[in-house]
Design a protein around this motif. Structure first.
Motif, mmCIF file in Angstrom:
data_model
loop_
_atom_site.group_PDB
_atom_site.id
_atom_site.type_symbol
_atom_site.label_atom_id
_atom_site.label_comp_id
_atom_site.label_asym_id
_atom_site.label_seq_id
_atom_site.Cartn_x
_atom_site.Cartn_y
_atom_site.Cartn_z
ATOM 1 N N ASN A 109 34.699 39.678 36.387
ATOM 2 C CA ASN A 109 33.695 40.064 37.326
ATOM 3 C C ASN A 109 32.403 40.925 36.625
ATOM 4 O O ASN A 109 31.372 40.761 36.916
ATOM 5 N N GLN B 106 32.949 45.228 38.689
ATOM 6 C CA GLN B 106 31.618 45.466 39.286
ATOM 7 C C GLN B 106 31.049 46.715 38.892
ATOM 8 O O GLN B 106 29.700 47.024 38.509
ATOM 9 N N LYS B 107 31.827 48.092 39.296
ATOM 10 C CA LYS B 107 31.213 49.371 38.791
ATOM 11 C C LYS B 107 30.979 49.892 37.342
ATOM 12 O O LYS B 107 29.889 50.383 37.249
ATOM 13 N N GLY C 172 42.293 42.997 42.680
ATOM 14 C CA GLY C 172 41.520 43.737 43.475
ATOM 15 C C GLY C 172 40.796 44.967 42.756
ATOM 16 O O GLY C 172 39.604 44.875 42.756
ATOM 17 N N GLU C 173 41.720 45.765 42.175
ATOM 18 C CA GLU C 173 41.207 46.919 41.512
ATOM 19 C C GLU C 173 40.295 46.524 40.241
ATOM 20 O O GLU C 173 39.189 47.056 40.000
ATOM 21 N N ALA D 279 42.063 50.342 36.269
ATOM 22 C CA ALA D 279 42.558 49.336 37.405
ATOM 23 C C ALA D 279 43.900 48.981 36.988
ATOM 24 O O ALA D 279 44.348 48.673 35.809
ATOM 25 N N ILE E 269 36.835 45.389 41.341
ATOM 26 C CA ILE E 269 35.910 46.628 41.435
ATOM 27 C C ILE E 269 35.729 47.546 40.292
ATOM 28 O O ILE E 269 34.325 47.612 39.970
ATOM 29 N N ARG F 9 37.623 55.581 44.654
ATOM 30 C CA ARG F 9 37.706 54.255 45.177
ATOM 31 C C ARG F 9 36.740 53.286 44.439
ATOM 32 O O ARG F 9 36.910 52.065 44.755
ATOM 33 N N GLU F 10 35.769 53.705 43.540
ATOM 34 C CA GLU F 10 35.041 52.883 42.723
ATOM 35 C C GLU F 10 35.670 52.647 41.196
ATOM 36 O O GLU F 10 35.126 52.300 40.213
ATOM 37 N N MET F 11 37.003 53.233 41.250
ATOM 38 C CA MET F 11 38.020 53.033 39.961
ATOM 39 C C MET F 11 37.255 53.941 38.786
ATOM 40 O O MET F 11 37.553 53.549 37.481
#
Length: 282
Positions: A20, A273-274, A266-267, A251, A270, A239-241
């Motif tokens: 990602n 991305q973050k 899933g983590e 993650a 995120i 929540r944004e790891m």
């Protein structure tokens, strides 16, 4: 060498993060062990991964690896020994080498072993996690290699070649160990000394030595980053790891229960991305 993002761990969370981040055009280095050493790789059947029931762990991890390679993710086998966060960058010590990254994603899984008695007390005073880093310091001296990783016998042979007087300790006889190296079978270990290490107690035997090389698969995240905050024994993230350290994300299993493949993937998404967004905002 410099990369936008360094991912520590090449399991589902780490590769999901890497893929990602690559989608967002970031250069990514994944540092870890051979993915075929993962317990998931030996799973005979995985039935709770959405849309892909009945696959083996090997089939899943082989597919993850191909996907990441096709996306241009770079890989390096090895152990990260230390992470030094600086302003807008992190330096990672990998063996005797140093890598630089703008952000770090911890996807280290869960630690599967406690520290041995004496390990923390004598770290840097006769306890080492890296044969190639510290081996030259113990030429012509007695050392013990505690083999907890697949490449530990190779590292013991390296130390023997340097001129160290090596004893190898593990729970089962290793493959590929130099026949000149003494082998002791033991799992109950204690590192003892005074100002520095003087011996390793292995079961009922005490082995005199000046250094104990503990060669594990990986080093716990809090040893890499002592300021990292934990919660119930796992890395605390939002929540944004994001961890409590700027530019450091986490993650997968290392962030807590449930220890499941879907959560890890899933983590990782995120976190990738973050971490990319974090770099874009600098």
């Amino acid at each position: 060498m410099s990369h936008d993002i360094a991912v520590i761990g090449g399991g589902p969370a780490g590769l999901s993060a890497a893929i990602n981040a690559r989608v967002r055009n970031k250069t990514v280095l994944v540092v870890g062990n051979d993915y075929r050493e993962s317990p998931l790789y030996r799973a005979e059947r995985v039935d709770n991964y959405l849309g892909m029931p009945g696959l083996t762990g090997a089939q899943l991890l082989d597919a993850y690896q191909r996907h990441a390679e096709d996306m241009g993710v770079e890989f390096r086998h090895g152990r990260v020994l230390n992470i030094m966060p600086m302003e807008h960058t992190c330096y990672l010590s990998i063996g005797t080498d140093m890598e630089e990254a703008g952000a770090v994603i911890l996807a280290t899984g869960v630690s599967r072993g406690k520290k041995f008695p004496g390990e923390a007390e004598f770290l840097g005073r006769g306890v080492s996690y890296c044969a190639t880093c510290d081996g030259m310091l113990y030429r012509d001296k007695q050392v013990v290699v505690v083999g907890l990783a697949p490449d530990a016998a190779e590292e013991a042979n390296f130390l023997q070649g340097l001129g160290c007087r090596v004893t190898y300790v593990s729970g089962k006889a290793p493959e590929g160990l130099d026949p000149a190296i003494a082998y002791v079978r033991a799992t109950k270990l204690e590192i003892v000394g005074e100002a520095s290490v003087t011996a390793l107690r292995a079961g009922d035997e005490e082995i005199p030595c000046q250094c104990v090389f503990l060669l594990r698969h990986a080093i716990p995240p809090t040893d890499l980053l002592p300021a990292l905050e934990l919660e119930n024994g796992y890395i605390r993230v939002d929540r944004e790891m994001r961890t409590n350290l700027p530019g450091v994300f986490a993650a997968g299993d290392c962030t807590g229960l449930p220890l499941q493949l879907s959560k890890a993937a899933g983590e990782g998404l995120i976190a990738g991305q973050k971490a990319a967004e974090y770099l874009d905002g600098l």
